[in-house]
Scaffold this motif. Structure first.
Motif, PDB file in Angstrom:
ATOM      1  N   ALA A   1       9.521   4.884 -48.849  1.00 27.81           N
ATOM      2  CA  ALA A   1       9.897   3.942 -47.735  1.00 27.81           C
ATOM      3  C   ALA A   1       8.544   3.258 -46.826  1.00 27.81           C
ATOM      4  N   LEU A   2       8.402   4.737 -46.212  1.00 28.74           N
ATOM      5  CA  LEU A   2       7.668   4.576 -44.826  1.00 28.74           C
ATOM      6  C   LEU A   2       6.331   3.748 -45.726  1.00 28.74           C
ATOM      7  N   LEU A   3       5.641   4.470 -46.700  1.00 28.66           N
ATOM      8  CA  LEU A   3       4.428   3.737 -47.489  1.00 28.66           C
ATOM      9  C   LEU A   3       5.075   2.339 -47.426  1.00 28.66           C
TER      10      LEU A   3
ATOM     11  N   ALA B   1       0.439   3.520 -52.869  1.00 21.55           N
ATOM     12  CA  ALA B   1       0.090   4.957 -53.701  1.00 21.55           C
ATOM     13  C   ALA B   1      -1.516   5.247 -53.739  1.00 21.55           C
ATOM     14  N   GLY B   2      -2.276   5.609 -53.828  1.00 20.78           N
ATOM     15  CA  GLY B   2      -4.039   5.180 -54.227  1.00 20.78           C
ATOM     16  C   GLY B   2      -4.671   4.450 -53.204  1.00 20.78           C
ATOM     17  N   ASP B   3      -4.774   3.845 -52.327  1.00 18.55           N
ATOM     18  CA  ASP B   3      -4.932   2.906 -50.858  1.00 18.55           C
ATOM     19  C   ASP B   3      -5.402   3.701 -50.333  1.00 18.55           C
TER      20      ASP B   3
ATOM     21  N   VAL C   1      -6.954   9.165 -48.618  1.00 21.08           N
ATOM     22  CA  VAL C   1      -5.896   8.375 -49.589  1.00 21.08           C
ATOM     23  C   VAL C   1      -4.847   8.367 -49.270  1.00 21.08           C
ATOM     24  N   ALA C   2      -4.101   7.365 -49.409  1.00 23.29           N
ATOM     25  CA  ALA C   2      -2.698   7.151 -49.232  1.00 23.29           C
ATOM     26  C   ALA C   2      -1.481   8.224 -50.427  1.00 23.29           C
ATOM     27  N   ARG C   3      -0.794   8.640 -50.493  1.00 21.39           N
ATOM     28  CA  ARG C   3       0.154   9.335 -51.053  1.00 21.39           C
ATOM     29  C   ARG C   3       1.456   9.126 -51.329  1.00 21.39           C
ATOM     30  N   ALA C   4       2.553   8.989 -52.151  1.00 24.21           N
ATOM     31  CA  ALA C   4       3.516   8.930 -51.661  1.00 24.21           C
ATOM     32  C   ALA C   4       4.460  10.328 -51.880  1.00 24.21           C
ATOM     33  N   ASP C   5       5.120  10.905 -51.044  1.00 28.47           N
ATOM     34  CA  ASP C   5       5.066  12.271 -51.279  1.00 28.47           C
ATOM     35  C   ASP C   5       7.305  12.317 -50.717  1.00 28.47           C
ATOM     36  N   ASP C   6       8.022  12.199 -51.410  1.00 29.83           N
ATOM     37  CA  ASP C   6       9.325  11.521 -50.878  1.00 29.83           C
ATOM     38  C   ASP C   6       9.894  13.401 -49.927  1.00 29.83           C
ATOM     39  N   SER C   7       9.132  14.514 -49.957  1.00 32.57           N
ATOM     40  CA  SER C   7       9.188  15.618 -49.279  1.00 32.57           C
ATOM     41  C   SER C   7       9.205  15.840 -47.323  1.00 32.57           C
ATOM     42  N   VAL C   8       8.114  14.919 -47.007  1.00 32.21           N
ATOM     43  CA  VAL C   8       7.733  14.105 -45.701  1.00 32.21           C
ATOM     44  C   VAL C   8       9.089  13.633 -44.877  1.00 32.21           C
TER      45      VAL C   8
END
Lengths: 442, 780
Positions: free
Chosen positions: B719-721, B728-730, B744-751
């Motif tokens: 959601a934040l990304l 992801a990957g940007d 590098v950005a990565r989606a991680d829903d544990s954050v």
């Protein structure tokens, strides 16, 4: 359609088109047993007593007394208990459960409901072999009919008793016919046998007490309750109550399923199946499915078809699959085929079976293909001995017993093969008998 | 109790024992492969078949329950025939090429084949060949050697908590394999190598570098996390070749983490400092010890004379030994300074002077497995303390309510009864809510230290469930992880945890960040009086620093500030095992000291257990044990009280000050908890990744090549990304108040929402400065 002859219990009155429909089953007196139980509120222990009285023995192969098995279920266990029907019929030569589901599924359903009632289980599963499709669909349809008629589900026939039954279609692995592998598979895991103890009666499906019976066993229950254990027992002979379905295959004129009283002479069964094809001479019979030791004609013709007599003769009644072989059969080639099956179907979990079945097959294959060695005969028996009784489940024994018995009774054919690199039964004779191409010539 | 007779010897065993248990008790060896005391029973190898009286067939000892009066023969003809039969089957498809197998000499199959195998094989058919698998940088495979015992599979399922290996296919085609294309990434994966009874799974870094009989086995203790796993370090030609677990049921059982196992590679890192060096005119020069030590002594004296001794400070690595920490603080105090600290990543020191003792685990390590309820607060437990996580995993599987309050929902690979994930600034509030619920349940007065905070929060259902589980558990524990220790409001968290424990009659404990997090307190390596703590030494730069094993930019709470502070000093004396470019830039003298394998010393683990060890090899090059270096340096400074001629003597001096157990306490008085204000902007969640946490592991190549050794990325929930317009990957630029980093950005829903996770202790994120605070993120 294979030949089908029913008189007695499981295939009683089966004739015509829609025998699998509820309507037809009711006409034949179906669900009378269940209705009687519900109406008379027969105590569960009386039902188990009746089953014990019938001397019904497990029809899946082991022949364990059904009533005794049912009494192992812990009566006061809090929480879920299950019953499972083993319709994972995968043994070469065996095709009886398929016909029960195809022609008389309601007998099985009624039997399972009664079993659920007797053992206090609210849920049952029928694990159906993965290689039969139409039967699975037919069973589902029968279940729907039974649910519709309130014979299955909540408050059956208005009583306080509820029982749900689910069909599960397997993927066709032979090993899933082993009851604990069946449970694993039903739980969604890789189908491989569990070490026993604990036995399913204390730690079964999802770790709960579970009773697993064969299709034919369950299908025999309505008769026992309807007519009484005594009546069932009297159909057969002492300790071998009732009738049994025999799947007769091989070199007979009319292969098919024949329901006959236990204790019937083999010669009569052979007669029922139309006698030997082409009037040829009987050579050997595997009397109880491919895992049972083979018996030569001389022994076989004097046998009656029941658990005790066949055991005494050194083989097993097993699942009642009677594989008949005539004089055109090369016993080495027959064993090669069987050994390949067990090699292919071993689950690979425990060492003797994983390694031994391949070894056995390769040796028999070599002998059949003219590459046998003098020491092979002794090794076949030795390796079989090293498998037997040392595995987690009975598949190891099932792979070893045919080898041992073929070598024991037909050792001369093996010896001939090894010595002459060629079949004792000439190829043209084999070809004439089996009508199958025999690929190599000596 | 049940009576059983094994080979004629009668003994009694507890109910529920198997024949194997009984045989172990009787001291009778039954050959086996798949059986392992810490794993479930598989009974698949069939090697342990024994004869049991009245049983028609031989039975597997591992899976057969003892019945009263049972008579077992393990060496009868029937038993031995069965065992030999199984051995023959195991060998028919096993390559009989022990001389070229890495397991040769320490192979269970090889050993037992001597006793139960034939001299020649009857098997004349073709042997099976199985394709090898790539399981990652740590485990090497020779799958043709596999005997399908499934120990590795069961280890994954039962101990590591994740089934990374399984049996694929069927029958003779059965193969151990990972899920399609995956590697084995568990932080405990190396144990599978130990468990493998044959040469199918072997150590990739160690492979073919030595034979077991060429190696000496020496005991040691892991220098990494606060568990202090016991090690066997194997040495050949004075070089560490391999590290194995030393079984200690009370500490590490028979396991070690991959970090404990493979960090030895760093002992021969090209960055090892092996000669003393001094910097003159900006140029580094190798010198002899005398010159280097005199240089160091005179610079210390110089600073003391010119600027006063209070301008001297010491930053000590918490991975140093007890002896080193003790001598270092003694030396600093000796020259007249009180500025010394080993708590490098902490930023809240407000409980200093108010503590009743050294913060510790609050209960024995072994007790963790027996708890009924455990609340873990602020811990990346699986990566920070792999084996403590393993103990809790077992507890959870046995019915313990393991609960978590944390800033990231990392998968702990165990069932959590409750899981509360909040932003760092909300951690105190959430813990307070639990304390409030506990107070309501207990109907008790709350302590003054937390009364104000509790008045400002309300307890929700989850807080109440956690409080209830802790109250109802007969054995319950509240454990504070590394994130709490590093939290800017750590004192409040500690006070609240102590209050929670009091209200629920649980124990309270601090897990501890490093091998000597307790030992540092015991050694007195803390500021005294007006002395500056680690943060103060960075905030107000001093003229001279003594660094013991510290790489300031990677080891401190604000690496960037620490580096700047040290760089600005007139004199920096570095005692360490590695010379990085960064150290070369900031230090004036480098004294090569021995890492754990080359020195003797002690670690005090989280439960207060003092574990001493000897050097397992000679010091590399001219490096020397730090305790000797500090002792000589003190002599050159003409300080008294340094007349030690062994590390044991140093230890005795430390421990003479009183029992360690008596110095352990999680009680702090005179402090008041406070709530955090929620900052505007994206909060940083900073973890210290398992393989970057200390100087040694940072330089272990195989560990760096693992999934856990990957360089940090920017992790945020999807959601934040999306809100940030990122995918992801940007490539992104992350900014803090002190600098920026390209990640590098990565989606991680544990954050959790409103947070971004950026790991610390890595060169790529040093510029971001503090472990805490807010960050901005934009597309690069």
């Amino acid at each position: 359609m294979t030949a089908l002859s029913g008189h007695g219990v499981v295939l009683d009155g089966i004739a015509g088109e829609n025998t699998w429909r509820l309507e037809d089953y009711l006409k034949r007196g179906g669900y009378a047993a269940l209705k009687k139980i519900i109406a008379e509120q027969i105590p569960p222990e009386n039902i188990i007593a009746e089953v014990k009285k019938s001397a019904l023995r497990g029809r899946g192969g082991a022949g364990f007394p059904t009533g005794l098995k049912w009494s192992f279920m812990p009566r006061a266990f809090p929480g879920a208990k299950y019953i499972c029907c083993n319709s994972d019929e995968g043994e070469p030569g065996t095709f009886k459960d398929r016909d029960i589901i195809r022609y008389n599924p309601h007998a099985l359903i009624e039997g399972m409901i009664i079993a659920g009632y007797a053992m206090g289980c609210g849920t049952g599963y029928n694990y159906i072999h993965g290689e039969i499709f139409a039967e699975y669909e037919r069973f589902e349809a029968a279940l729907a009919e039974a649910r519709e008629a309130n014979l299955l589900g909540s408050n059956i026939l208005g009583s306080a008793f509820s029982f749900e039954l689910h069909a599960h279609h397997g993927y066709g692995a032979y090993i899933c016919g082993e009851e604990t592998a069946l449970l694993e598979s039903l739980e969604g895991k890789k189908g491989q046998p569990r070490f026993k103890p604990p036995f399913p009666a204390s730690f079964g499906l999802y770790g709960k007490p579970t009773t697993i019976n064969n299709t034919e066993t369950f299908a025999s229950i309505p008769y026992i309750i309807r007519e009484g254990g005594e009546a069932f027992l009297n159909l057969g002979k002492p300790n071998n109550g009732g009738t049994k379905l025999f799947s007769v295959s091989g070199h007979v004129n009319r292969p098919g399923n024949y329901e006959i009283p236990l204790g019937t002479p083999f010669s009569e069964l052979l007669e029922l199946a139309g006698g030997m094809r082409g009037g040829r001479k009987l050579k050997a019979v595997i009397p109880g499915g491919s895992s049972a030791p083979v018996l030569p004609a001389s022994i076989m013709m004097d046998l009656t078809m029941d658990y005790d007599a066949i055991a005494k003769a050194g083989s097993m009644l097993g699942s009642g699959a009677v594989i008949v072989m005539d004089e055109t059969t090369c016993m080495v080639r027959a064993l090669e085929r069987l050994s390949y099956f067990y090699f292919e179907e071993s689950c690979g979990q425990c060492t003797p079976c994983r390694e031994g079945t391949g070894w056995l097959y390769r040796m028999v294959h070599r002998i059949e293909h003219g590459e046998g060695r003098a020491e092979d005969l002794e090794m076949l028996t030795g390796v079989s001995d090293n498998i037997m009784g040392r595995t987690i489940c009975a598949l190891g024994d099932a792979a070893a017993m045919p080898v041992k018995s073929f070598v024991k009774h037909f050792g001369d054919e093996f010896a001939y093969h090894i010595q002459h690199k060629c079949c004792l039964v000439p190829h043209e004779v084999q070809r004439e008998g089996s009508k199958i191409y025999v690929e190599h010539a000596c | 109790m049940l009576e059983i007779e094994i080979d004629g010897a009668k003994l009694e065993v507890p109910d529920g024992s198997t024949v194997m248990d009984a045989a172990n008790r009787a001291g009778t060896f039954i050959p086996h492969f798949c059986y392992h005391k810490k794993l479930s029973i598989a009974a698949n190898c069939r090697m342990c078949l024994v004869e049991v009286e009245k049983a028609p067939k031989p039975l597997p000892a591992c899976a057969t329950p003892v019945t009263n009066g049972m008579k077992v023969s393990t060496h009868s003809n029937k038993a031995v025939n069965a065992q030999k039969g199984v051995m023959e089957f195991l060998l028919i498809n096993h390559p009989l090429d022990c001389p070229i197998c890495d397991q040769g000499g320490e192979c269970q199959l090889q050993d037992l084949a001597v006793g139960y195998g034939g001299g020649a094989s009857r098997y004349k058919e073709e042997k099976r060949v199985v394709v090898n698998k790539n399981l990652g940088p740590l485990i090497s495979t020779d799958m043709t050697r596999c005997i399908h015992c499934t120990r590795c599979v069961r280890f994954g399922q039962e101990v590591a908590g994740i089934m990374e290996l399984g049996v694929g296919n069927r029958g003779e085609h059965s193969e151990i394999m990972s899920f399609v294309g995956r590697t084995v990434d568990s932080e405990l994966s190396g144990n599978m190598i130990d468990l493998c009874p044959v040469g199918a799974l072997t150590s990739k870094p160690f492979r073919f570098s030595a034979r077991t009989w060429e190696l000496s086995r020496r005991k040691s203790v892991s220098p990494h996390d606060s568990l202090g796993a016991n090690l066997i370090v194997q040495v050949k030609h004075d070089e560490v070749k391999r590290v194995l677990p030393l079984e200690n049921e009370a500490v590490n059982e028979c396991w070690i983490s991959d970090k404990d196992r493979f960090s030895y590679e760093a002992l021969r890192s090209p960055e090892r400092l092996t000669t003393p060096r001094i910097k003159q005119g900006g140029v580094w020069r190798d010198v002899d010890w005398q010159t280097a030590l005199e240089y160091a002594a005179s610079s210390l004296k110089g600073v003391a004379a010119d600027h006063g001794a209070s301008q001297i400070g010491a930053l000590l690595s918490p991975h140093s030994t007890l002896e080193e920490l003790y001598l270092a603080q003694k030396l600093v105090h000796g020259v007249g300074s009180d500025n010394v600290d080993f708590r490098l990543r902490q930023s809240d020191f407000s409980l200093d002077g108010k503590r009743a003792g050294a913060p510790w685990l609050g209960l024995p390590v072994a007790e963790l497995s027996n708890q009924d309820a455990v609340l873990v607060v602020g811990s990346f437990l699986r990566k920070d303390h792999p084996l403590l996580a393993q103990r809790l995993r077992r507890a959870a599987s046995q019915g313990c309510d393991v609960m978590r309050l944390h800033v990231s929902a990392d998968d702990l690979l165990m069932t959590l009864a409750q899981d509360v994930i909040v932003a760092p600034s909300e951690l105190v509030r959430s813990l307070a809510a639990i304390v409030k619920a506990a107070a309501q349940i207990a109907g008790a007065e709350v302590s003054a230290s937390v009364a104000d905070v509790l008045a400002a929060v309300t307890a929700d259902e989850q807080a109440e469930a956690i409080a209830r589980a802790l109250s109802e558990g007969e054995k319950a524990a509240v454990l504070l992880g590394n994130f709490v220790a590093q939290h800017p409001n750590a004192a409040s968290l500690e006070l609240l945890a102590a209050e929670l424990a009091r209200l629920t009659q649980a124990s309270v404990g601090v897990i501890g960040e490093a091998a000597n997090s307790v030992g540092g307190y015991i050694a007195g390596a803390l500021p005294q009086g007006q002395g500056a703590n680690a943060a103060a030494m960075v905030a107000a730069p001093l003229k001279s620093y003594l660094l013991l094993g510290v790489e300031p930019e990677l080891d401190c709470a604000d690496g960037l500030a620490a580096r700047k502070a040290v760089q600005s000093a007139a004199s920096v004396i570095y005692l360490g095992s590695f010379a990085s470019d960064s150290i070369a830039e900031i230090a004036d003298v480098m004294l090569p000291v021995s890492p754990f394998a080359e020195t003797s010393g002690s670690y005090v683990n989280a439960e207060g257990r003092v574990q001493s060890f000897h050097a397992v090899t000679k010091p590399l090059g001219d490096s020397r044990p730090a305790w000797k270096v500090l002792r000589v340096l003190a002599n050159l400074l003409q300080l008294d009280g340094f007349e030690f001629d062994s590390s044991e003597a140093v230890r005795a001096a430390v421990l003479a000050q009183g029992e360690v157990a008596a110095k352990l306490s999680n009680v702090a008085e005179g402090a008041v908890a406070r709530l955090d204000a929620a900052p505007a902007g994206l909060q940083r969640v900073a973890d210290v990744p398992i393989h970057f946490a200390d100087a040694l592991v940072r330089r272990a190549p195989a560990l760096q090549a693992t999934r856990d050794g990957k360089a940090p990325d920017l992790r945020a929930n999807s959601a934040l990304l999306a809100e940030l317009g990122l995918q992801a990957g940007d490539a992104v630029r992350v900014r803090s108040s002190s600098g920026d980093a390209a990640l590098v950005a990565r989606a991680d829903d544990s954050v959790p929402a409103g947070c971004v996770r950026v790991a610390a202790a890595h060169a790529s994120t040093v510029a971001l400065g503090s472990l805490h605070g807010t960050l901005t993120v934009e597309r690069a």
